[in-house]
Design a protein around this motif. Structure first.
Motif, mmCIF file in Angstrom:
data_model
loop_
_atom_site.group_PDB
_atom_site.id
_atom_site.type_symbol
_atom_site.label_atom_id
_atom_site.label_comp_id
_atom_site.label_asym_id
_atom_site.label_seq_id
_atom_site.Cartn_x
_atom_site.Cartn_y
_atom_site.Cartn_z
ATOM 1 N N LEU A 87 38.445 39.598 53.863
ATOM 2 C CA LEU A 87 39.052 38.276 53.675
ATOM 3 C C LEU A 87 40.529 38.350 54.062
ATOM 4 O O LEU A 87 41.183 39.373 53.854
ATOM 5 N N SER A 88 41.056 37.270 54.617
ATOM 6 C CA SER A 88 42.455 37.249 55.052
ATOM 7 C C SER A 88 43.367 36.924 53.873
ATOM 8 O O SER A 88 42.923 36.370 52.858
ATOM 9 N N LYS A 89 44.639 37.252 54.015
ATOM 10 C CA LYS A 89 45.602 36.916 52.970
ATOM 11 C C LYS A 89 45.626 35.408 52.735
ATOM 12 O O LYS A 89 45.724 34.949 51.600
ATOM 13 N N GLU A 90 45.522 34.640 53.818
ATOM 14 C CA GLU A 90 45.560 33.175 53.689
ATOM 15 C C GLU A 90 44.398 32.658 52.835
ATOM 16 O O GLU A 90 44.572 31.741 52.037
ATOM 17 N N GLN A 91 43.237 33.240 53.013
ATOM 18 C CA GLN A 91 42.072 32.804 52.230
ATOM 19 C C GLN A 91 42.229 33.185 50.758
ATOM 20 O O GLN A 91 41.881 32.416 49.859
ATOM 21 N N VAL A 92 42.769 34.370 50.542
ATOM 22 C CA VAL A 92 42.993 34.831 49.174
ATOM 23 C C VAL A 92 44.044 33.957 48.488
ATOM 24 O O VAL A 92 43.855 33.514 47.341
ATOM 25 N N VAL A 93 45.139 33.690 49.188
ATOM 26 C CA VAL A 93 46.204 32.881 48.597
ATOM 27 C C VAL A 93 45.718 31.456 48.324
ATOM 28 O O VAL A 93 46.040 30.864 47.292
ATOM 29 N N GLU A 94 44.908 30.920 49.230
ATOM 30 C CA GLU A 94 44.391 29.570 49.017
ATOM 31 C C GLU A 94 43.509 29.520 47.759
ATOM 32 O O GLU A 94 43.569 28.558 46.992
ATOM 33 N N SER A 95 42.736 30.558 47.566
ATOM 34 C CA SER A 95 41.915 30.638 46.339
ATOM 35 C C SER A 95 42.810 30.719 45.106
ATOM 36 O O SER A 95 42.569 30.048 44.097
ATOM 37 N N LEU A 96 43.864 31.522 45.222
ATOM 38 C CA LEU A 96 44.768 31.661 44.074
ATOM 39 C C LEU A 96 45.541 30.365 43.806
ATOM 40 O O LEU A 96 45.920 30.092 42.668
ATOM 41 N N SER A 97 45.749 29.566 44.847
ATOM 42 C CA SER A 97 46.458 28.297 44.628
ATOM 43 C C SER A 97 45.577 27.355 43.800
ATOM 44 O O SER A 97 46.073 26.617 42.949
ATOM 45 N N ILE A 98 44.272 27.395 44.058
ATOM 46 C CA ILE A 98 43.355 26.587 43.240
ATOM 47 C C ILE A 98 43.370 27.096 41.796
ATOM 48 O O ILE A 98 43.428 26.309 40.845
ATOM 49 N N ALA A 99 43.363 28.402 41.640
ATOM 50 C CA ALA A 99 43.414 28.981 40.283
ATOM 51 C C ALA A 99 44.692 28.557 39.556
ATOM 52 O O ALA A 99 44.666 28.258 38.359
ATOM 53 N N THR A 100 45.803 28.522 40.276
ATOM 54 C CA THR A 100 47.075 28.156 39.644
ATOM 55 C C THR A 100 47.102 26.675 39.269
ATOM 56 O O THR A 100 47.640 26.295 38.232
ATOM 57 N N LEU A 101 46.505 25.852 40.113
ATOM 58 C CA LEU A 101 46.455 24.426 39.801
ATOM 59 C C LEU A 101 45.542 24.171 38.597
ATOM 60 O O LEU A 101 45.919 23.477 37.651
#
Lengths: 115, 115, 115, 115, 115, 115
Positions: B77-91
């Motif tokens: 998985l790319s960093k962008e995909q991981v960060v996007e997932s984490l952004s949902i978690a943070t929201l």
């Protein structure tokens, strides 16, 4: 290197003293209640310590787990009984409890080495 | 100084061995289930690792986040995909997730340096 | 008797309108972010909805689960994919997730009946 | 040995920079909201910082507690006001909050020493 | 149909009576502490009620939110102040708080209609 | 009006059947584990049910509380023992547990009326 058990107890006692040296009645009474709630009553002390351990484990509080592990060891609960309680906590609380289970095992080992 | 990734994996493996060396069937089966649940099924392995990552993040379990970050990196998985997932978690999980986000960024950097 | 899906959506819309009719910018922006975070990006919409579903399930929020089940259904995820995501949530979050799993199954059935 | 306050602030700033250097809009906006939400409005800044502190304490997030303690100190709240807020957090959140209370006391002491 | 406010208060009083009629000292003292903790001290009653409200909201306890909304209304806090507090709770606790926000709005409306 | 106990058990059984009728192995095994974990082992059945009850109470899951109250009643635990366990849960988990305590009292009363 400082022993896990001594390190935990040392910090805990030092800070509890500071907190209780303060004038906040609500906090003082909560500390008091904590002592009373785990005394023998309709349930014996062993059962109560296991209840405290499982509550701490599913709420994922390492310090609380350490405290109750220390008490469980002190009142003579066996490793098997402690692990069985933790297995219920892991099932009810989910795999998210596992990292705390690792640290609980490590701490219990240290408790056994103390003797 | 020990690398974050090696330190995490080393402790994890050492303690898992101790736990699984014990005779508790419930815990053993939960460990087993953990391996099976993330295998390819109706969803592919990448999606499942992101699900595990987000679950770990909103439940705010640093060790679980590290474990799934390691897996996310491993399955490509790319960093962008991981960060996007984490952004949902943070929201979904709130700003209370941010301290875990910081440590997740740090750990991901270490994972990338390993290669 | 009102249908579960209509009942949920009706109350949700009515109250969202009241909340957004108010002048609180922080809340308005959080609502906005919620819409943006689930749009296609480095991850597709289906994956994001499953991430939202799993986050909601491990945090045990029935209304959030219902909302994401509705979205999952809308974007064409299969029951098998949804259930597999929920199985990860139940493993990570523990048996405490099971009562929400029951209600999720009931709600998904209603969503399928709607068509 | 590095001071608790500097250590916390240093790591926080370093990682925030990395996170905000990234291109994820959802995360950026959440960081932005965080700044805005604690500005004077219908409630003054002191009250809002205490609200942030209590939210952090009952959710048991040490880093969030440290951040808000720093802010509470900065805006001129007294130790008595901070402790009274934390006593409400301990009552509402339970004895599971106590380990965080210990670390909060330690951190507040460091904040007072800084001056 | 019974009013939301009366329904909540009626059930709460009936069950509190049963609980306090029982002989459990720990529970009785926790109930007592609850009354004391929210009395004027280094912080005024209004601030304390908002602290209780935010703690309840981030811990996502509808009944606790209702109770503190009732108190907030009683001590003369404005809707704007209450909503601003809830906006902080929603930011810190995440979108998972939103369903509780909806029910909080509905309950506040009922409280205003009572007068 | 349907009895609280029958209503809970009826819905639980109906939905469990649906869930287990499905082909998800992870969920099936978790259900299986749930049965096994509470069988007599190094701890007796009564102690285990109290552990399950306290875990459910601090995690604030009404359905899980009801389930374990039913089991506690079935294996012959007294009201005093159950209440003492719940008092520990309320202390450890905080006043946020109180609304669940109210519903637990109500449910226990219904269980006693059944006989």
């Amino acid at each position: 290197m400082a022993n896990l058990v001594e390190e935990f107890n040392g910090y805990r006692e030092k800070m509890n003293e500071k907190i209780l040296g303060d004038d906040n009645k609500v906090i003082k009474r909560i500390f008091n209640l904590d002592t009373n709630a785990f005394k023998e009553g309709h349930l014996d002390v062993k059962t109560k310590e296991l209840l405290g351990l499982v509550a701490s484990a599913v709420l994922r509080c390492d310090d609380c787990i350490k405290y109750h592990l220390g008490k469980c060891h002190e009142v003579g609960l066996s490793k098997e009984q402690v692990v069985e309680s933790l297995s219920i906590a892991t099932l009810v609380g989910g795999t998210i409890v596992i990292p705390h289970l690792r640290r609980a095992y490590e701490y219990w080992d240290e408790l056994e080495k103390q003797n």
